[in-house]
Design a protein around this motif. Structure first.
Motif, PDB file in Angstrom:
ATOM      1  N   LYS A   1      40.153  39.106  50.918  1.00  0.00           N
ATOM      2  CA  LYS A   1      40.285  40.560  50.895  1.00  0.00           C
ATOM      3  C   LYS A   1      40.210  41.008  49.445  1.00  0.00           C
ATOM      4  CE  LYS A   1      43.188  44.392  52.455  1.00  0.00           C
ATOM      5  NZ  LYS A   1      44.438  44.788  53.169  1.00  0.00           N
ATOM      6  N   LEU A   2      39.289  41.902  49.136  1.00  0.00           N
ATOM      7  CA  LEU A   2      39.012  42.291  47.760  1.00  0.00           C
ATOM      8  C   LEU A   2      39.643  43.636  47.424  1.00  0.00           C
ATOM      9  CD1 LEU A   2      35.228  41.286  47.681  1.00  0.00           C
ATOM     10  CD2 LEU A   2      37.210  39.902  47.056  1.00  0.00           C
ATOM     11  N   MET A   3      40.150  43.738  46.197  1.00  0.00           N
ATOM     12  CA  MET A   3      40.777  44.981  45.746  1.00  0.00           C
ATOM     13  C   MET A   3      40.223  45.369  44.372  1.00  0.00           C
ATOM     14  SD  MET A   3      44.807  45.842  45.052  1.00  0.00           S
ATOM     15  CE  MET A   3      44.913  44.660  43.689  1.00  0.00           C
ATOM     16  N   PRO A   4      39.539  46.519  44.270  1.00  0.00           N
ATOM     17  CA  PRO A   4      39.039  46.965  42.962  1.00  0.00           C
ATOM     18  C   PRO A   4      40.193  47.229  41.994  1.00  0.00           C
ATOM     19  CG  PRO A   4      37.990  48.180  44.761  1.00  0.00           C
ATOM     20  CD  PRO A   4      39.135  47.422  45.366  1.00  0.00           C
ATOM     21  N   VAL A   5      40.024  46.809  40.727  1.00  0.00           N
ATOM     22  CA  VAL A   5      41.011  47.039  39.673  1.00  0.00           C
ATOM     23  C   VAL A   5      40.268  47.587  38.460  1.00  0.00           C
ATOM     24  CG1 VAL A   5      42.717  45.998  38.127  1.00  0.00           C
ATOM     25  CG2 VAL A   5      42.513  45.190  40.492  1.00  0.00           C
ATOM     26  N   PRO A   6      40.638  48.769  37.950  1.00  0.00           N
ATOM     27  CA  PRO A   6      39.930  49.356  36.809  1.00  0.00           C
ATOM     28  C   PRO A   6      39.945  48.431  35.588  1.00  0.00           C
ATOM     29  CG  PRO A   6      41.401  50.959  37.834  1.00  0.00           C
ATOM     30  CD  PRO A   6      41.718  49.642  38.457  1.00  0.00           C
ATOM     31  N   PHE A   7      38.886  48.497  34.796  1.00  0.00           N
ATOM     32  CA  PHE A   7      38.797  47.664  33.600  1.00  0.00           C
ATOM     33  C   PHE A   7      39.910  47.990  32.610  1.00  0.00           C
ATOM     34  CE2 PHE A   7      34.423  46.815  35.012  1.00  0.00           C
ATOM     35  CZ  PHE A   7      34.357  45.447  34.768  1.00  0.00           C
ATOM     36  N   ALA A   8      40.375  49.226  32.583  1.00  0.00           N
ATOM     37  CA  ALA A   8      41.458  49.591  31.669  1.00  0.00           C
ATOM     38  C   ALA A   8      42.724  48.792  31.987  1.00  0.00           C
ATOM     39  CB  ALA A   8      41.740  51.087  31.754  1.00  0.00           C
ATOM     40  N   VAL A   9      42.977  48.571  33.271  1.00  0.00           N
ATOM     41  CA  VAL A   9      44.137  47.774  33.678  1.00  0.00           C
ATOM     42  C   VAL A   9      43.955  46.321  33.248  1.00  0.00           C
ATOM     43  CG1 VAL A   9      45.483  46.941  35.639  1.00  0.00           C
ATOM     44  CG2 VAL A   9      44.664  49.314  35.590  1.00  0.00           C
ATOM     45  N   TRP A  10      42.749  45.789  33.446  1.00  0.00           N
ATOM     46  CA  TRP A  10      42.467  44.418  33.033  1.00  0.00           C
ATOM     47  C   TRP A  10      42.662  44.251  31.526  1.00  0.00           C
ATOM     48  CZ3 TRP A  10      42.480  40.393  35.950  1.00  0.00           C
ATOM     49  CH2 TRP A  10      42.055  40.455  37.281  1.00  0.00           C
ATOM     50  N   ASN A  11      42.194  45.227  30.748  1.00  0.00           N
ATOM     51  CA  ASN A  11      42.347  45.137  29.294  1.00  0.00           C
ATOM     52  C   ASN A  11      43.815  45.072  28.899  1.00  0.00           C
ATOM     53  OD1 ASN A  11      39.853  44.917  28.011  1.00  0.00           O
ATOM     54  ND2 ASN A  11      39.411  47.085  28.225  1.00  0.00           N
ATOM     55  N   ALA A  12      44.634  45.883  29.558  1.00  0.00           N
ATOM     56  CA  ALA A  12      46.069  45.886  29.252  1.00  0.00           C
ATOM     57  C   ALA A  12      46.693  44.532  29.605  1.00  0.00           C
ATOM     58  CB  ALA A  12      46.764  47.006  30.012  1.00  0.00           C
ATOM     59  N   LEU A  13      46.333  43.993  30.762  1.00  0.00           N
ATOM     60  CA  LEU A  13      46.861  42.687  31.171  1.00  0.00           C
ATOM     61  C   LEU A  13      46.408  41.577  30.229  1.00  0.00           C
ATOM     62  CD1 LEU A  13      46.290  42.954  35.037  1.00  0.00           C
ATOM     63  CD2 LEU A  13      48.488  43.035  33.842  1.00  0.00           C
ATOM     64  N   ALA A  14      45.138  41.631  29.833  1.00  0.00           N
ATOM     65  CA  ALA A  14      44.605  40.599  28.944  1.00  0.00           C
ATOM     66  C   ALA A  14      45.255  40.672  27.566  1.00  0.00           C
ATOM     67  CB  ALA A  14      43.092  40.740  28.821  1.00  0.00           C
ATOM     68  N   GLY A  15      45.553  41.893  27.106  1.00  0.00           N
ATOM     69  CA  GLY A  15      46.221  42.043  25.823  1.00  0.00           C
ATOM     70  C   GLY A  15      47.559  41.341  25.805  1.00  0.00           C
ATOM     71  N   VAL A  16      48.295  41.407  26.909  1.00  0.00           N
ATOM     72  CA  VAL A  16      49.571  40.707  27.025  1.00  0.00           C
ATOM     73  C   VAL A  16      49.342  39.198  27.156  1.00  0.00           C
ATOM     74  CG1 VAL A  16      51.641  40.411  28.440  1.00  0.00           C
ATOM     75  CG2 VAL A  16      50.708  42.706  28.041  1.00  0.00           C
ATOM     76  N   ALA A  17      48.341  38.818  27.961  1.00  0.00           N
ATOM     77  CA  ALA A  17      48.066  37.397  28.201  1.00  0.00           C
ATOM     78  C   ALA A  17      47.703  36.669  26.910  1.00  0.00           C
ATOM     79  CB  ALA A  17      46.940  37.243  29.221  1.00  0.00           C
ATOM     80  N   GLU A  18      47.050  37.373  25.992  1.00  0.00           N
ATOM     81  CA  GLU A  18      46.626  36.737  24.745  1.00  0.00           C
ATOM     82  C   GLU A  18      47.805  36.342  23.858  1.00  0.00           C
ATOM     83  OE1 GLU A  18      43.783  39.260  22.845  1.00  0.00           O
ATOM     84  OE2 GLU A  18      42.369  39.135  24.507  1.00  0.00           O
ATOM     85  N   LEU A  19      48.993  36.828  24.175  1.00  0.00           N
ATOM     86  CA  LEU A  19      50.188  36.441  23.415  1.00  0.00           C
ATOM     87  C   LEU A  19      50.694  35.072  23.835  1.00  0.00           C
ATOM     88  CD1 LEU A  19      52.099  39.859  23.518  1.00  0.00           C
ATOM     89  CD2 LEU A  19      50.686  38.952  21.651  1.00  0.00           C
ATOM     90  N   LEU A  20      50.194  34.565  24.963  1.00  0.00           N
ATOM     91  CA  LEU A  20      50.624  33.264  25.472  1.00  0.00           C
ATOM     92  C   LEU A  20      49.883  32.141  24.749  1.00  0.00           C
ATOM     93  CD1 LEU A  20      50.579  34.133  29.283  1.00  0.00           C
ATOM     94  CD2 LEU A  20      52.564  34.106  27.742  1.00  0.00           C
ATOM     95  N   PRO A  21      50.472  30.937  24.688  1.00  0.00           N
ATOM     96  CA  PRO A  21      49.823  29.807  24.004  1.00  0.00           C
ATOM     97  C   PRO A  21      48.435  29.488  24.544  1.00  0.00           C
ATOM     98  CG  PRO A  21      52.119  29.311  24.486  1.00  0.00           C
ATOM     99  CD  PRO A  21      51.816  30.599  25.194  1.00  0.00           C
TER     100      PRO A  21
END
Length: 318
Positions: free
Chosen positions: A243-263
């Motif tokens: 089951k697929l759910m569209p997610v705006p790129f702006a949300v992905w950018n915010a999530l990735a910005g946090v993820a990049e703080l991880l090792p």
């Protein structure tokens, strides 16, 4: 390989030779009878990566970021391959430093030592005018290499797949785990996934003199998928439903910005940038067909991923 076919004068030095693509390039070159040097900052790792093969590459200590260490690694080579890549900037390892300056330094050193061939591994979509730091650096790196080493091969693969990749392997695992799979945007980005072993074979054929006249190659697989179609095809091959759910790129950018703080960031903003644009080989660009390679589709990779999963589950303690 017949021992009589081995030629110690056919030396190829591969930077990034223990990486996802690089180690496969090394293996194919060895099988073709080349003497291969795997240049690495950590040469001890070479023995670990290639422990299962009969012919071993020569482990050479060299750092592509240190111009003074390049010369001895490439001296006497027929060809040099730059398969070094960087996806997350850290300290002195910036996209500009790795994909532009270091690539240019390596190409210039190869030219100065009269090396016959230089292969720069880039990627489809590389653009020196891009707003993305990563995509822009890859594009600028291509130009820097072409200026330093006229006639260099520029190899642009589409997103590469393999049983140990970070792309299909992740998708397969997440489709099995998640009740709803998040899309990048509306899932309309077009992708042409290419099997990493096919790219490695293509690079070995370029070095082996299988082509003339072209210097830029774009390697894609046999099918082009919209991202959401790719997910559905993977689910079909896994005999499951997604089951697929569209997610705006702006949300992905915010999530990735946090993820990049991880090792070990599970996703980066540069990967998000890549998913904003189609990743498809240009129709007029020479590719696998011109090197007489029949590209393999994702079904073979999915079977290999599933085989690994089954073997892993059988060997895990109860």
């Amino acid at each position: 390989m017949d021992p009589d076919d081995l030629n110690p004068e056919r030396i190829v030095t591969v930077f990034g030779g223990t990486g996802f693509l690089g180690r496969r390039i090394v293996k194919r070159l060895l099988e073709r009878g080349f003497t291969v040097r795997a240049a690495s900052r950590h040469p001890a790792r070479v023995a670990l990566v290639f422990s299962s093969i009969t012919r071993m590459p020569e482990a050479v200590e060299a750092d592509i970021l240190d111009a003074s260490s390049i010369g001895s690694a490439i001296t006497g080579s027929q060809a040099v391959v730059n398969a070094v890549s960087l996806y997350v900037e850290q300290g002195v390892q910036t996209f500009e430093r790795v994909h532009v300056k270091a690539a240019a330094d390596l190409a210039a050193a190869s030219r100065d030592r009269a090396i016959d061939q230089f292969v720069q591994i880039s990627g489809i979509g590389s653009d020196p005018q891009s707003d993305s730091n990563y995509i822009r650096a890859r594009g600028r790196g291509e130009g820097a290499v072409e200026s330093a080493f006229p006639g260099a091969f520029i190899v642009r693969p589409a997103v590469m797949t393999g049983p140990d990749d970070a792309f299909l392997t992740t998708i397969v695992r997440m489709i099995r785990l998640l009740p709803v799979y998040p899309l990048f945007g509306d899932g309309g980005t077009r992708l042409q996934p290419v099997y990493v072993a096919d790219v490695a074979e293509a690079v070995s054929r370029l070095i082996d003199g299988r082509t003339q006249g072209s210097s830029i190659f774009e390697f894609g697989g046999p099918r082009i998928y919209a991202y959401k179609e790719l997910l559905r095809e993977i689910a079909r091959q896994l005999d499951t439903h997604v089951k697929l759910m569209p997610v705006p790129f702006a949300v992905w950018n915010a999530l990735a910005g946090v993820a990049e703080l991880l090792p070990a960031a599970p996703i980066t903003r540069n990967q998000i940038d890549l998913m904003r644009q189609d990743n498809v080989a240009a129709i007029d660009a020479p590719g696998l067909k011109e090197l007489d390679i029949e590209p393999r589709d994702i079904d073979e990779v999915i079977r290999a991923i599933e085989q690994r999963r089954r073997v892993g589950s059988l060997s895990s303690p109860a």
